[in-house]
Design an enzyme around this catalytic site. Structure first.
Site, PDB file in Angstrom:
ATOM      1  N   GLU A  38       0.570  -0.929  -0.278  1.00 38.72           N
ATOM      2  CA  GLU A  38       0.295  -0.031  -0.198  1.00 38.72           C
ATOM      3  C   GLU A  38       1.093   1.133  -0.082  1.00 38.72           C
ATOM      4  O   GLU A  38       1.791   0.836   1.183  1.00 38.72           O
ATOM      5  CB  GLU A  38      -0.965   0.455   1.132  1.00 38.72           C
ATOM      6  CG  GLU A  38      -2.003   1.269   1.465  1.00 38.72           C
ATOM      7  CD  GLU A  38      -2.593   1.890   0.107  1.00 38.72           C
ATOM      8  OE1 GLU A  38      -3.600   1.188  -0.298  1.00 38.72           O
ATOM      9  OE2 GLU A  38      -2.474   2.832  -0.302  1.00 38.72           O
ATOM     10  N   LEU A  43      -4.606   1.723   5.679  1.00 34.87           N
ATOM     11  CA  LEU A  43      -4.642   1.344   4.747  1.00 34.87           C
ATOM     12  C   LEU A  43      -6.248   1.900   4.543  1.00 34.87           C
ATOM     13  O   LEU A  43      -7.082   1.858   5.240  1.00 34.87           O
ATOM     14  CB  LEU A  43      -4.702   0.123   5.634  1.00 34.87           C
ATOM     15  CG  LEU A  43      -3.215  -0.418   5.791  1.00 34.87           C
ATOM     16  CD1 LEU A  43      -3.673  -1.922   6.389  1.00 34.87           C
ATOM     17  CD2 LEU A  43      -1.904  -0.645   4.674  1.00 34.87           C
ATOM     18  N   GLY A  44      -7.215   0.819   3.579  1.00 28.74           N
ATOM     19  CA  GLY A  44      -7.977   0.761   3.407  1.00 28.74           C
ATOM     20  C   GLY A  44      -9.029   1.734   1.850  1.00 28.74           C
ATOM     21  O   GLY A  44     -10.254   1.526   1.386  1.00 28.74           O
ATOM     22  N   SER A 148      -9.443   2.410  -8.217  1.00 30.52           N
ATOM     23  CA  SER A 148     -10.038   3.643  -9.245  1.00 30.52           C
ATOM     24  C   SER A 148      -9.040   5.138  -8.884  1.00 30.52           C
ATOM     25  O   SER A 148      -9.099   5.310  -8.270  1.00 30.52           O
ATOM     26  CB  SER A 148     -11.128   3.679  -9.810  1.00 30.52           C
ATOM     27  OG  SER A 148     -12.016   4.288  -8.666  1.00 30.52           O
ATOM     28  N   TYR A 186     -23.075   9.638  -8.166  1.00 29.06           N
ATOM     29  CA  TYR A 186     -23.389   8.973  -6.406  1.00 29.06           C
ATOM     30  C   TYR A 186     -22.424  10.027  -6.170  1.00 29.06           C
ATOM     31  O   TYR A 186     -22.663  10.432  -5.140  1.00 29.06           O
ATOM     32  CB  TYR A 186     -22.758   7.370  -6.610  1.00 29.06           C
ATOM     33  CG  TYR A 186     -23.290   6.869  -6.810  1.00 29.06           C
ATOM     34  CD1 TYR A 186     -24.038   5.872  -6.047  1.00 29.06           C
ATOM     35  CD2 TYR A 186     -22.963   6.226  -8.140  1.00 29.06           C
ATOM     36  CE1 TYR A 186     -24.872   4.657  -6.024  1.00 29.06           C
ATOM     37  CE2 TYR A 186     -23.604   4.848  -8.377  1.00 29.06           C
ATOM     38  CZ  TYR A 186     -24.307   3.762  -7.464  1.00 29.06           C
ATOM     39  OH  TYR A 186     -25.415   2.338  -7.475  1.00 29.06           O
ATOM     40  N   ILE A 187     -21.515  10.756  -6.306  1.00 28.25           N
ATOM     41  CA  ILE A 187     -20.708  11.474  -6.211  1.00 28.25           C
ATOM     42  C   ILE A 187     -21.226  12.676  -5.720  1.00 28.25           C
ATOM     43  O   ILE A 187     -21.123  13.221  -4.729  1.00 28.25           O
ATOM     44  CB  ILE A 187     -19.043  11.066  -6.433  1.00 28.25           C
ATOM     45  CG1 ILE A 187     -18.277  10.113  -5.856  1.00 28.25           C
ATOM     46  CG2 ILE A 187     -17.895  12.782  -5.596  1.00 28.25           C
ATOM     47  CD1 ILE A 187     -16.977  10.064  -6.525  1.00 28.25           C
ATOM     48  N   LEU A 189     -24.431  13.617  -5.499  1.00 29.50           N
ATOM     49  CA  LEU A 189     -25.078  14.020  -5.148  1.00 29.50           C
ATOM     50  C   LEU A 189     -25.493  13.827  -4.080  1.00 29.50           C
ATOM     51  O   LEU A 189     -25.679  14.619  -3.029  1.00 29.50           O
ATOM     52  CB  LEU A 189     -26.474  12.886  -6.036  1.00 29.50           C
ATOM     53  CG  LEU A 189     -26.997  13.450  -7.518  1.00 29.50           C
ATOM     54  CD1 LEU A 189     -27.818  12.451  -7.381  1.00 29.50           C
ATOM     55  CD2 LEU A 189     -27.775  13.890  -7.369  1.00 29.50           C
ATOM     56  N   MET A 317     -18.408  -0.483 -10.017  1.00 26.13           N
ATOM     57  CA  MET A 317     -17.021   0.805  -9.079  1.00 26.13           C
ATOM     58  C   MET A 317     -17.721   0.378  -7.995  1.00 26.13           C
ATOM     59  O   MET A 317     -17.897   1.778  -7.803  1.00 26.13           O
ATOM     60  CB  MET A 317     -16.621   1.571 -10.138  1.00 26.13           C
ATOM     61  CG  MET A 317     -15.576   1.506 -11.297  1.00 26.13           C
ATOM     62  SD  MET A 317     -15.196   2.805 -11.956  1.00 26.13           S
ATOM     63  CE  MET A 317     -13.136   2.233 -12.507  1.00 26.13           C
ATOM     64  N   HIS A 443     -44.300  -5.330  12.053  1.00 26.37           N
ATOM     65  CA  HIS A 443     -45.184  -4.615  11.908  1.00 26.37           C
ATOM     66  C   HIS A 443     -45.289  -3.574  13.122  1.00 26.37           C
ATOM     67  O   HIS A 443     -44.932  -4.222  14.626  1.00 26.37           O
ATOM     68  CB  HIS A 443     -46.729  -4.522  11.577  1.00 26.37           C
ATOM     69  CG  HIS A 443     -46.778  -3.703  11.288  1.00 26.37           C
ATOM     70  ND1 HIS A 443     -47.979  -2.670  10.838  1.00 26.37           N
ATOM     71  CD2 HIS A 443     -48.195  -3.286  12.887  1.00 26.37           C
ATOM     72  CE1 HIS A 443     -48.133  -1.981  11.198  1.00 26.37           C
ATOM     73  NE2 HIS A 443     -48.446  -2.055  12.468  1.00 26.37           N
TER      74      HIS A 443
HETATM   75  P1  NAD Z   1     -20.728   8.031 -11.968  1.00 23.56           P
HETATM   76  O1  NAD Z   1     -20.359   7.288 -12.845  1.00 23.56           O
HETATM   77  O2  NAD Z   1     -21.588   7.353 -11.159  1.00 23.56           O
HETATM   78  O3  NAD Z   1     -21.594   9.577 -12.490  1.00 23.56           O
HETATM   79  C1  NAD Z   1     -20.822  10.680 -13.449  1.00 23.56           C
HETATM   80  C2  NAD Z   1     -21.822  11.588 -14.294  1.00 23.56           C
HETATM   81  O4  NAD Z   1     -21.256  12.817 -14.583  1.00 23.56           O
HETATM   82  C3  NAD Z   1     -22.726  10.552 -14.978  1.00 23.56           C
HETATM   83  O5  NAD Z   1     -24.152  10.794 -14.564  1.00 23.56           O
HETATM   84  C4  NAD Z   1     -22.407  11.492 -16.485  1.00 23.56           C
HETATM   85  O6  NAD Z   1     -23.306  11.448 -17.417  1.00 23.56           O
HETATM   86  C5  NAD Z   1     -21.504  12.970 -15.748  1.00 23.56           C
HETATM   87  N1  NAD Z   1     -20.358  13.328 -16.725  1.00 23.56           N
HETATM   88  C6  NAD Z   1     -19.465  12.514 -17.490  1.00 23.56           C
HETATM   89  N2  NAD Z   1     -19.134  13.704 -18.908  1.00 23.56           N
HETATM   90  C7  NAD Z   1     -19.580  15.087 -18.434  1.00 23.56           C
HETATM   91  C8  NAD Z   1     -19.464  16.178 -18.524  1.00 23.56           C
HETATM   92  N3  NAD Z   1     -18.543  17.130 -19.130  1.00 23.56           N
HETATM   93  N4  NAD Z   1     -20.642  17.659 -18.007  1.00 23.56           N
HETATM   94  C9  NAD Z   1     -21.350  17.197 -17.585  1.00 23.56           C
HETATM   95  N5  NAD Z   1     -21.418  16.300 -16.669  1.00 23.56           N
HETATM   96  C10 NAD Z   1     -20.689  14.644 -16.969  1.00 23.56           C
HETATM   97  O7  NAD Z   1     -19.565   8.597 -10.999  1.00 23.56           O
HETATM   98  P2  NAD Z   1     -19.109   9.565  -9.544  1.00 23.56           P
HETATM   99  O8  NAD Z   1     -20.495  10.713  -9.213  1.00 23.56           O
HETATM  100  O9  NAD Z   1     -18.118  10.484  -9.870  1.00 23.56           O
HETATM  101  O10 NAD Z   1     -18.493   7.942  -8.964  1.00 23.56           O
HETATM  102  C11 NAD Z   1     -17.427   7.452  -9.646  1.00 23.56           C
HETATM  103  C12 NAD Z   1     -17.616   6.118  -9.440  1.00 23.56           C
HETATM  104  O11 NAD Z   1     -18.155   5.989  -7.767  1.00 23.56           O
HETATM  105  C13 NAD Z   1     -18.581   5.394  -9.724  1.00 23.56           C
HETATM  106  O12 NAD Z   1     -18.036   4.026 -10.440  1.00 23.56           O
HETATM  107  C14 NAD Z   1     -19.412   5.128  -8.686  1.00 23.56           C
HETATM  108  O13 NAD Z   1     -20.439   3.799  -8.933  1.00 23.56           O
HETATM  109  C15 NAD Z   1     -18.769   4.760  -7.577  1.00 23.56           C
HETATM  110  N6  NAD Z   1     -19.093   5.598  -6.084  1.00 23.56           N
HETATM  111  C16 NAD Z   1     -20.807   4.640  -5.776  1.00 23.56           C
HETATM  112  C17 NAD Z   1     -20.964   5.508  -4.071  1.00 23.56           C
HETATM  113  C18 NAD Z   1     -21.656   4.843  -3.753  1.00 23.56           C
HETATM  114  O14 NAD Z   1     -22.124   3.555  -3.663  1.00 23.56           O
HETATM  115  N7  NAD Z   1     -23.189   5.105  -2.726  1.00 23.56           N
HETATM  116  C19 NAD Z   1     -20.768   6.422  -3.434  1.00 23.56           C
HETATM  117  C20 NAD Z   1     -19.659   7.648  -4.494  1.00 23.56           C
HETATM  118  C21 NAD Z   1     -19.201   6.606  -5.589  1.00 23.56           C
END
Ligand code: NAD
Length: 464
Positions: A38, A43-44, A148, A186-187, A189, A317, A443
């Site tokens: 690592e 770690l993690g 990644s 995901y990230i 939002l 991912m 319930h």
């Molecule tokens: P994501 O792939 O979930 O979303 C990326 C978004 O960016 C997509 O909606 C895409 O259409 C948009 N996008 C791409 N190019 C753009 C542009 N030029 N202008 C505007 N919008 C654009 O990726 P993320 O949210 O960055 O997350 C990365 C990874 O991390 C994902 O693979 C996800 O699985 C993982 N992750 C998971 C969780 C969870 O499980 N709760 C939380 C965070 C991250």
């Protein structure tokens, strides 16, 4: 035996994220002698240090802040609310430390040798570790688990101060007045929610005409409505072409639209496999056209004795998928025929309400021409949800028209991330919607909404 400057293990794993460290634990349980490499001080991996865990800590804290401000009064609890961001951030750090220390403890407990430094793959199942204590490791099996890295966006340079990735957006020491989030995945939002709750004016710019790509569209639309109600603004069909920073203010250029000004810009347009600088090509490890490591169903790369798991290879991912890859690989190396059910890997967005998914979306079923029946049930008709005061959202169950086998379950609502586990278990055992509908749930619980949605597949929901 290894050479003069070498150590030999049965298995050497590169990367101590959820994929790598869980693989190491399982390998040790199976009797293998394991080393793990690592490059970070703790770690993690991304998930524990700067991803899943710290974001969940901040989501919980900011949710509590929001609840104290706007939700407590309805319960008859009067408060004066003040934000102490420094304390909130200190708590996040503490939660992360508990988890990184936990991983270190697990390595020790399982007798896994931890090598600190950057690993590089050499031919013939060797790994060179550079750093304070350089060493070359030899192994029977080398496992690549480097995870990644953030995908860059053309025309946008991350400076770590005004234009940031999720890593920096977790550690802001003041609440940005205006935050632009690029990407409604995901990230985007989750971190958009954190800062919106704490007072930022958040604008999400999304290239597609919808949010949460990959999730069921109907559910994603409901999520967008709920987040909009919380003050997050969405610009869909917005392709970001560049960001200009002047005197700490960013102007985000959007194709065919007016630029958007912000004090901070979070780039969250996805992640890509972390394969650069690892010596993969020289060691004979081939990548596919999307930059992922090519593996067969036994996680074997094109180099003899070298395997890859998690974000480096095909599939979602997600930390839990990487963990399952790691376990399956180790068991296969021991001769136990294990496989991961990739079509049953759940996904959860920890927004408010949470959004969770497993299996096929309605769009996928339509596209494949699979005949299906659909059952939906709202949380607003559930006693526990009313008692909690969190009634937004619903459960949607999709089952095969003829066999009734459950094909997909999609949830938006309180604790959706926990509720989806019921569906994952049912689907893993090949359950029908009738099986779920005939299961007794306590319930009053939120899980009754899952049962009611299963009943609704056959038009017999009881409380609607
Ligand atoms: P994501 O792939 O979930 O979303 C990326 C978004 O960016 C997509 O909606 C895409 O259409 C948009 N996008 C791409 N190019 C753009 C542009 N030029 N202008 C505007 N919008 C654009 O990726 P993320 O949210 O960055 O997350 C990365 C990874 O991390 C994902 O693979 C996800 O699985 C993982 N992750 C998971 C969780 C969870 O499980 N709760 C939380 C965070 C991250």
């Amino acid at each position: 035996m290894a050479g003069a400057n070498g150590k030999r293990h049965d298995i050497v794993i590169v990367g101590a994220g959820p994929g790598g460290y869980v693989a190491a634990i399982r390998a040790a349980q199976l009797g293998f002698d394991v080393g793990i490499v690592e490059k970070e001080a703790t770690l993690g991996g991304t998930c524990v240090r700067v991803g899943c865990i710290p974001s969940k800590a901040l989501l919980e804290s900011s949710f509590n802040y929001q609840e104290a401000k706007t939700g407590f009064a309805a319960h008859g609890v009067k408060t004066r609310v003040e934000l102490d961001l420094a304390a909130m951030q200190a708590r996040r750090e503490k939660v992360v430390k508990q988890n990184t220390d936990g991983v270190a403890y697990l390595m020790k407990k399982n007798g896994v040798a931890v090598y600190r430094g950057t690993g590089k793959l050499l031919p013939e199942r060797r790994v060179e570790v550079s750093g304070a204590a350089p060493v070359t490791l030899e192994a029977e099996h080398v496992v690549l688990a480097m995870g990644s890295v953030v995908t860059e966006l053309k025309g946008v340079s991350v400076d770590g101060t005004t234009v940031v990735t999720s890593t920096e957006a977790l550690t802001f020491d003041s609440v940005p007045e205006r935050l632009v989030v690029i990407g409604a995945g995901y990230i985007g939002l989750e971190l958009g929610s954190v800062w919106a709750r704490l007072g930022s004016k958040v604008t999400v710019l999304e290239y597609l005409d919808r949010i949460l790509p990959g999730m069921d569209l109907e559910i994603a639309k409901e999520a967008q409505k709920a987040l909009t109600k919380q003050g997050i603004e969405f610009l869909l069909g917005a392709r970001v072409t560049g960001v200009e920073v002047k005197k700490g203010v960013a102007r985000v250029q959007v194709d065919g639209a007016e630029p958007v000004e912000a004090d901070k810009v979070l780039v969250a347009v996805g992640r890509r496999p972390n394969t650069a600088g690892m010596g993969l090509e020289e060691a004979g490890v081939e990548l596919d056209e999307r930059g992922r490591v090519n593996v067969d169903e036994g996680f074997r790369t094109t180099a003899e004795g070298v395997y890859a798991i998690g974000d480096l290879i095909h599939g979602p991912m997600l930390a839990h998928k990487a963990e399952d890859d790691g376990v399956a690989l180790m068991e296969r190396l021991k001769g136990i025929p294990t496989k991961v059910h990739y079509h049953l890997v759940p996904g959860v967005a920890y927004t408010e309400p949470e959004v969770a998914t497993v299996g096929a979306t309605e769009e996928q079923l339509k596209e494949e021409g699979t005949p299906y029946r659909k059952g939906m049930f709202p949380f607003s008709a559930n006693g526990r949800a009313r008692a909690l005061g969190h009634t937004d959202g619903r459960v949607k169950v999709l089952a095969h028209q003829e066999t009734d086998r459950i094909l997909g379950v999609h949830v938006i609502g309180p604790r959706a991330g926990e509720l989806i586990a019921e569906a994952v278990i049912a689907m893993t055992f090949g359950a029908s919607s009738e099986d779920l509908a005939r299961t007794t749930f306590a319930h009053p619980t939120l899980s009754e909404v899952v049962k009611e949605a299963a009943l609704a597949v056959d038009g017999r929901a009881l409380h609607s």
